[in-house]
Design a protein around this motif. Structure first.
Motif, PDB file in Angstrom:
ATOM      1  N   LEU A   8     -31.374  69.287  37.785  1.00  0.00           N
ATOM      2  CA  LEU A   8     -32.759  69.557  38.155  1.00  0.00           C
ATOM      3  C   LEU A   8     -33.533  70.233  37.027  1.00  0.00           C
ATOM      4  O   LEU A   8     -34.698  69.904  36.787  1.00  0.00           O
ATOM      5  N   GLN A   9     -32.902  71.165  36.330  1.00  0.00           N
ATOM      6  CA  GLN A   9     -33.600  71.843  35.238  1.00  0.00           C
ATOM      7  C   GLN A   9     -34.025  70.850  34.161  1.00  0.00           C
ATOM      8  O   GLN A   9     -35.176  70.890  33.689  1.00  0.00           O
ATOM      9  N   ARG A  10     -33.120  69.965  33.776  1.00  0.00           N
ATOM     10  CA  ARG A  10     -33.452  68.972  32.753  1.00  0.00           C
ATOM     11  C   ARG A  10     -34.576  68.049  33.241  1.00  0.00           C
ATOM     12  O   ARG A  10     -35.452  67.651  32.470  1.00  0.00           O
ATOM     13  N   TYR A  11     -34.549  67.727  34.545  1.00  0.00           N
ATOM     14  CA  TYR A  11     -35.597  66.880  35.119  1.00  0.00           C
ATOM     15  C   TYR A  11     -36.962  67.553  35.000  1.00  0.00           C
ATOM     16  O   TYR A  11     -37.956  66.914  34.664  1.00  0.00           O
ATOM     17  N   TRP A  12     -37.004  68.842  35.296  1.00  0.00           N
ATOM     18  CA  TRP A  12     -38.271  69.571  35.194  1.00  0.00           C
ATOM     19  C   TRP A  12     -38.767  69.637  33.746  1.00  0.00           C
ATOM     20  O   TRP A  12     -39.962  69.539  33.478  1.00  0.00           O
ATOM     21  N   GLU A  26     -37.788  67.643  30.950  1.00  0.00           N
ATOM     22  CA  GLU A  26     -37.912  66.433  30.156  1.00  0.00           C
ATOM     23  C   GLU A  26     -37.933  65.198  31.042  1.00  0.00           C
ATOM     24  O   GLU A  26     -37.171  64.252  30.835  1.00  0.00           O
ATOM     25  N   ASN A  27     -38.803  65.185  32.002  1.00  0.00           N
ATOM     26  CA  ASN A  27     -38.859  64.057  32.917  1.00  0.00           C
ATOM     27  C   ASN A  27     -39.306  62.799  32.193  1.00  0.00           C
ATOM     28  O   ASN A  27     -40.385  62.754  31.605  1.00  0.00           O
ATOM     29  N   GLU A  28     -38.481  61.771  32.216  1.00  0.00           N
ATOM     30  CA  GLU A  28     -38.771  60.557  31.461  1.00  0.00           C
ATOM     31  C   GLU A  28     -39.937  59.763  32.047  1.00  0.00           C
ATOM     32  O   GLU A  28     -40.587  58.987  31.359  1.00  0.00           O
ATOM     33  N   GLN A  29     -40.183  59.939  33.352  1.00  0.00           N
ATOM     34  CA  GLN A  29     -41.304  59.224  33.967  1.00  0.00           C
ATOM     35  C   GLN A  29     -42.635  59.935  33.748  1.00  0.00           C
ATOM     36  O   GLN A  29     -43.680  59.447  34.174  1.00  0.00           O
ATOM     37  N   GLY A  30     -42.593  61.092  33.124  1.00  0.00           N
ATOM     38  CA  GLY A  30     -43.817  61.825  32.846  1.00  0.00           C
ATOM     39  C   GLY A  30     -44.359  62.596  34.036  1.00  0.00           C
ATOM     40  O   GLY A  30     -45.523  62.999  34.041  1.00  0.00           O
ATOM     41  N   ASP A  31     -43.528  62.805  35.059  1.00  0.00           N
ATOM     42  CA  ASP A  31     -43.970  63.549  36.242  1.00  0.00           C
ATOM     43  C   ASP A  31     -43.947  65.048  35.938  1.00  0.00           C
ATOM     44  O   ASP A  31     -42.880  65.648  35.841  1.00  0.00           O
ATOM     45  N   THR A  32     -45.113  65.617  35.763  1.00  0.00           N
ATOM     46  CA  THR A  32     -45.189  67.023  35.374  1.00  0.00           C
ATOM     47  C   THR A  32     -45.367  67.967  36.562  1.00  0.00           C
ATOM     48  O   THR A  32     -45.275  69.171  36.403  1.00  0.00           O
ATOM     49  N   TYR A  33     -45.631  67.416  37.749  1.00  0.00           N
ATOM     50  CA  TYR A  33     -45.715  68.224  38.967  1.00  0.00           C
ATOM     51  C   TYR A  33     -44.569  67.792  39.881  1.00  0.00           C
ATOM     52  O   TYR A  33     -44.398  66.588  40.136  1.00  0.00           O
ATOM     53  N   VAL A  91     -33.002  65.435  51.324  1.00  0.00           N
ATOM     54  CA  VAL A  91     -33.939  66.015  50.365  1.00  0.00           C
ATOM     55  C   VAL A  91     -35.190  65.155  50.328  1.00  0.00           C
ATOM     56  O   VAL A  91     -35.122  63.936  50.491  1.00  0.00           O
ATOM     57  N   GLU A  92     -36.317  65.804  50.146  1.00  0.00           N
ATOM     58  CA  GLU A  92     -37.595  65.118  49.925  1.00  0.00           C
ATOM     59  C   GLU A  92     -38.088  65.520  48.538  1.00  0.00           C
ATOM     60  O   GLU A  92     -38.461  66.666  48.310  1.00  0.00           O
ATOM     61  N   LEU A  93     -38.029  64.595  47.625  1.00  0.00           N
ATOM     62  CA  LEU A  93     -38.426  64.847  46.240  1.00  0.00           C
ATOM     63  C   LEU A  93     -39.846  64.345  46.025  1.00  0.00           C
ATOM     64  O   LEU A  93     -40.107  63.147  46.083  1.00  0.00           O
ATOM     65  N   TRP A  94     -40.762  65.276  45.778  1.00  0.00           N
ATOM     66  CA  TRP A  94     -42.181  64.981  45.559  1.00  0.00           C
ATOM     67  C   TRP A  94     -42.450  65.115  44.064  1.00  0.00           C
ATOM     68  O   TRP A  94     -42.219  66.177  43.476  1.00  0.00           O
ATOM     69  N   THR A  95     -42.893  64.039  43.437  1.00  0.00           N
ATOM     70  CA  THR A  95     -43.189  64.073  42.008  1.00  0.00           C
ATOM     71  C   THR A  95     -44.545  63.425  41.753  1.00  0.00           C
ATOM     72  O   THR A  95     -44.935  62.483  42.452  1.00  0.00           O
TER      73      THR A  95
END
Length: 615
Positions: free
Chosen positions: A251-255, A257-264, A278-282
């Motif tokens: 999860l930390q790496r996702y926050w 360096e998200n490859e899809q560019g999801d910053t929120y 889990v409900e993942l909102w990006t």
């Protein structure tokens, strides 16, 4: 360092010369039947100054409320007593200045970010965010709801879910009235290399209402933008992110360096046995569509299992459901646990939802929560971002003890460790402000949710204490959101511990003492939780005080035993009736969702791997 003495003196003297001398009618501060104080409603800065000076002259407390989003209420109000002064800035809510050249706005402290449904004076057209959007401006980030006032939001260190956009960094100036009635114009001074260690601006940014009354806030804006994203609901083991992987897929790496560019991004976790969803909102920024095109492409999104439900269903089903299980208490009996699984699985069905909307509509995804029908309280813990994998690992083991851990299995039975609500996990941007839970570090944030009823205090506090104690036991340090539930004062995570977690705590207290020398903004709640007076820490907690036997008690008579038995039978009968009614309600709602899915071409429960298990 002097508190910008030159600016403060000039601002104060100029203002006081034009302040009204007799325009303010001060009423006795009696409390209504619900224990909520009555309020003064100043309309000008001069009237606020008079209230502060009056409180100082009388030696009483003064506190300012915002949208009352803080829990518990002790964080907002003064101590009980008609002599104290409580203030509401609902008539002090205008935008004062648009700085076109620098794209800055100066707004009065009582202006709501969005619409506060509990304030009849709050409307879309006088909300800050709507006015910014109409001008083509925006803020870099927002929290999950926007009911709060501008000053209330920033005073407790609230923020959104991203480490790529800094809402606190958009605060360019704060005008504040201290405990003597002086006005201070506070702003960063980039020319001073020691600015962030000495400038009281960084104390005022997250001040808990303890330095004075915030009068106005100046915000640095940017061009408006749209938000586009999706929410994926799935079993925890099939989430797009390897939640319990400390490496590259974690999860930390996702926050970061998200490859899809999801910053929120935010993640809602339902770890209950038989659910484990889990409900993942990006989301990411998607530019600024023309208004006519925005109407065509906008897809509103209401997040969380119960937020997407119309309020009539929140009233008819969700509220009675949570009220019922709150009365049951933890741990749940088998029938109640089975009902909880059915409801959670029903409202968190696997699937993907996409959305696109304007920034101020999409980022606050929880505005649809009804405070009346779904009153939710929580404690929010901030961990160093580097501890993200460790926090998730500890939680996962805590929720799922090994088969040979008999005591842990017994403790986890009946959802004793998970409760019946969700846990939210999301990032927080590092902050410049001394008392921010994210001071000088990006954070991983954990929200432990609880459905609030009048009779659940002991169970609620015991549930929160599980997680404060768990993290202390595991050696994982944390800070807390000041506007949510805080650890007991004398506990292992209480005032002494929290003091050790904030590097600039001592400096903040020095500034507080200088700006409020008589302590008129200090209620007993804040004295205790900040350990302002050493003697407070010597007070026993209520749970440590031995209860004395009530006078006149003795063996019950035969008539008294009969009445007690009859009362017990009535209580049991009512519980069974409510239980049966809830099962019928859930069945009806499942049928309704099934019909909707058929119309949309999606069979009921398709892709939901836990529906049968939870039933």
């Amino acid at each position: 360092m002097p508190l910008h003495e030159g600016q403060s003196s000039l601002a104060s003297s100029t203002l006081l010369e034009s302040s009204p001398s007799s325009d303010v009618t001060l009423r006795p501060q009696e409390r209504d039947d619900g224990g909520v104080p009555r309020f003064e409603h100043p309309r000008t800065e001069g009237e606020i100054i008079l209230l502060v000076k009056r409180a100082r002259a009388l030696g009483v407390q003064l506190r300012v409320r915002g949208a009352q989003h803080c829990k518990p209420r002790g964080a907002i109000y003064t101590d009980k007593g008609s002599q104290h002064i409580n203030v509401q800035l609902d008539y002090y809510n205008r935008i004062l200045h648009w700085d076109e050249a620098r794209m800055r706005v100066t707004v009065q402290a009582g202006c709501h970010l969005g619409v506060d449904p509990n304030n009849p004076l709050s409307t879309k057209k006088n909300s800050l965010l709507w006015q910014l959007d109409q001008k083509g401006w925006a803020l870099p980030d927002l929290g999950g709801i926007t009911h709060q006032t501008v000053a209330g939001f920033l005073s407790t260190g609230s923020m959104g879910g991203t480490i790529h956009h800094d809402l606190g960094g958009a605060i360019a100036g704060i005008r504040l009235i201290d405990g003597t009635g002086r006005v201070h114009e506070l702003a960063p001074n980039p020319e001073d290399p020691e600015d962030e260690r000495n400038n009281p601006f960084y104390a005022a940014g997250v001040s808990l209402g303890l330095l004075g009354v915030i009068s106005t806030v100046t915000l640095q804006c940017e061009p408006r933008y749209d938000i586009e994203g999706r929410q994926v609901t799935s079993p925890a083991g099939k989430c797009d992110i390897s939640l319990f992987d400390p490496g590259g897929k974690g999860l930390q790496r996702y926050w970061e360096e998200n490859e899809q560019g999801d910053t929120y991004t935010r993640l809602l976790w339902l770890p209950q046995k038989g659910v484990d969803k889990v409900e993942l909102w990006t989301a990411h920024r998607a530019g600024d569509e023309r208004k006519w095109l925005r109407c065509l492409v906008s897809r509103r999104f209401k997040r969380r299992p119960f937020v997407s439900v119309p309020r009539v269903f929140q009233w008819l089903i969700i509220h009675p459901f949570y009220k019922f299980i709150a009365e049951e208490g933890l741990p749940y009996v088998e029938a109640t646990e089975r009902l909880v699984r059915r409801v959670l699985n029903l409202f968190s069905r696997d699937g993907v939802k996409t959305f696109r909307d304007s920034w101020f509509q999409a980022l606050p995804m929880d505005n649809g929560v009804s405070d009346k029908h779904l009153p939710t309280v929580f404690t929010e813990m901030f961990f160093d971002l580097e501890q993200t994998a460790r926090v998730l690992e500890v939680l996962h083991k805590y929720f799922n003890p090994c088969s040979d851990e008999s005591e842990a299995l017994k403790d986890a039975a009946g959802m004793g460790r998970t409760g019946s609500f969700a846990f939210e996990i999301y990032p927080g941007h590092r902050s410049r402000f001394w008392m921010s839970p994210s001071y000088k570090r990006h954070s991983c944030r954990l929200d432990v949710f609880w459905f609030h009823t009048k009779a659940d205090r002991a169970t609620r506090e015991a549930f929160f204490e599980r997680f404060w104690g768990l993290m202390r036991q595991e050696g994982i340090d944390f800070r807390v959101h000041w506007g949510k539930y805080l650890p007991p004062v004398r506990s292992a995570a209480g005032a002494e511990y929290l003091r050790s977690q904030y590097p600039m705590w001592g400096r903040f207290m020095q500034v507080r003492k200088r700006m409020d020398p008589d302590g008129i903004f200090l209620s007993t709640y804040w004295k205790e939780h900040l350990g302002v007076f050493a003697s407070v820490l010597d007070r026993p907690e209520p749970s440590q005080v031995l209860a004395l036997p009530a006078s006149g008690t003795g063996p019950m008579t035969l008539m008294q035993r009969g009445k007690a038995a009859a009362s017990g039978l009535r209580t049991t009968a009512r519980r069974h009736v409510r239980h049966g009614r809830l099962y019928v309600s859930v069945a009806v709602l499942k049928l309704v969702f099934g019909v909707i899915d058929l119309v949309r071409g999606r069979p009921d429960g398709s892709g939901d791997s836990t529906t049968e298990q939870g039933a």
